[in-house]
Enzyme design. Structure first.
Site, PDB file in Angstrom:
ATOM      1  N   THR A  43       0.834  -1.204   0.000  1.00 44.73           N
ATOM      2  CA  THR A  43       0.000   0.000   0.000  1.00 44.73           C
ATOM      3  C   THR A  43       0.866   1.250   0.000  1.00 44.73           C
ATOM      4  O   THR A  43       0.590   2.210  -0.737  1.00 44.73           O
ATOM      5  CB  THR A  43      -0.951   0.003   1.210  1.00 44.73           C
ATOM      6  OG1 THR A  43      -1.618  -1.258   1.303  1.00 44.73           O
ATOM      7  CG2 THR A  43      -2.000   1.096   1.076  1.00 44.73           C
ATOM      8  N   GLY A  94       1.104   1.799   5.624  1.00 48.72           N
ATOM      9  CA  GLY A  94       0.010   0.850   5.700  1.00 48.72           C
ATOM     10  C   GLY A  94      -0.056   0.178   7.059  1.00 48.72           C
ATOM     11  O   GLY A  94       0.649   0.549   8.000  1.00 48.72           O
ATOM     12  N   ASP A  96      -1.099  -3.970   8.872  1.00 54.43           N
ATOM     13  CA  ASP A  96      -1.571  -5.343   8.721  1.00 54.43           C
ATOM     14  C   ASP A  96      -2.912  -5.524   9.416  1.00 54.43           C
ATOM     15  O   ASP A  96      -3.738  -6.324   8.979  1.00 54.43           O
ATOM     16  CB  ASP A  96      -0.532  -6.316   9.275  1.00 54.43           C
ATOM     17  CG  ASP A  96       0.780  -6.229   8.507  1.00 54.43           C
ATOM     18  OD1 ASP A  96       0.750  -6.407   7.276  1.00 54.43           O
ATOM     19  OD2 ASP A  96       1.821  -5.949   9.130  1.00 54.43           O
ATOM     20  N   GLU A 115       9.927   1.859  10.872  1.00 57.17           N
ATOM     21  CA  GLU A 115       8.598   2.454  10.783  1.00 57.17           C
ATOM     22  C   GLU A 115       8.210   3.116  12.103  1.00 57.17           C
ATOM     23  O   GLU A 115       7.691   4.237  12.120  1.00 57.17           O
ATOM     24  CB  GLU A 115       7.572   1.374  10.414  1.00 57.17           C
ATOM     25  CG  GLU A 115       7.715   0.857   8.995  1.00 57.17           C
ATOM     26  CD  GLU A 115       6.837  -0.336   8.691  1.00 57.17           C
ATOM     27  OE1 GLU A 115       6.703  -0.659   7.504  1.00 57.17           O
ATOM     28  OE2 GLU A 115       6.294  -0.948   9.633  1.00 57.17           O
TER      29      GLU A 115
END
Length: 231
Positions: A43, A94, A96, A115
């Site tokens: 994404t 994005g 999960d 991240e």
């Protein structure tokens, strides 16, 4: 929490098309002249493609993985080291899984540590995901934990005590030179407490629970269009 829809019409969209829709929708949060925090995964890759159309209007990006760095550079976007940057207006990535409190599981792409670091620096975290990632309770998706290699077995034993079934992600080495344990069978009723407990285990670099620092905005791709949720 505010929710609004931007409809896409009657066209039936594939999962990848939903990811593309939210990736491009995130451009509305990019301010000219800024440095943009960029995530990792399928994404986020669509967001990078969209960001390429603004490369002449932004200073550049900070990237959460080697893969995203290469994609950004291929589009002519300058990539800054985070140490060169005092602050970031936004971080786009994005998830999960994402729950109703804007807490997430991330790390399916093994970039969770970078991240989390970049998200901590950004003023606003924009989560982009298709509707399949929305859940009531986090944990159906295996929870990634980045671990120092020598501590893998010791950490796994502690994760069992927390109620999980850790599985070594064979053949995967993170950009930081570490390994990943994917923890199955978790029903995470208190994500903040679980994030803190796992991060306290010696040998853990970080866990892919983004609960202490969740998303501020979620752009969710649905069959009815892009749903915007503001915390």
């Amino acid at each position: 929490m505010r929710v609004k829809f931007h409809t896409t019409g009657e066209t039936i969209m594939t999962q990848d098309e939903l990811k593309k829709a939210v990736g491009w929708a995130a451009l509305q949060y990019v301010q000219p002249g800024t440095i943009v925090g960029v995530g990792t995964g399928s994404t986020a890759a669509h967001f990078i493609d969209a960001l390429g159309t603004m490369k002449g209007q932004i200073e550049g990006a900070v990237s959460s993985s080697d893969a995203s760095t290469e994609k950004l550079k291929s589009l002519g976007i300058h990539v800054f080291d985070l140490n060169e940057v005092d602050s970031l207006g936004i971080y786009v990535d994005g998830a999960d899984e994402i729950n109703g409190h804007m807490q997430m599981i991330k790390g399916g792409g093994a970039a969770l540590t970078r991240e989390k670091i970049i998200a901590s620096v950004a003023e606003k975290f924009i989560c982009i995901a298709d509707a399949s990632k929305q859940v009531d309770i986090l944990g159906k998706f295996p929870l990634p934990v980045e671990v120092i290699p020598m501590a893998r077995s010791a950490v796994a034993r502690q994760l069992v005590k927390l109620g999980g079934r850790p599985e070594y992600r064979q053949g995967v080495v993170t950009d930081n030179g570490n390994v990943i344990l994917d923890v199955h069978g978790m029903e995470i009723l208190d994500p903040i407490a679980m994030e803190n407990a796992i991060n306290a285990i010696p040998g853990v670099v970080t866990v892919g629970l983004f609960a202490n620092r969740g998303a501020d905005v979620a752009l969710i791709g649905t069959p009815d269009g892009v749903k915007t949720i503001v915390k």
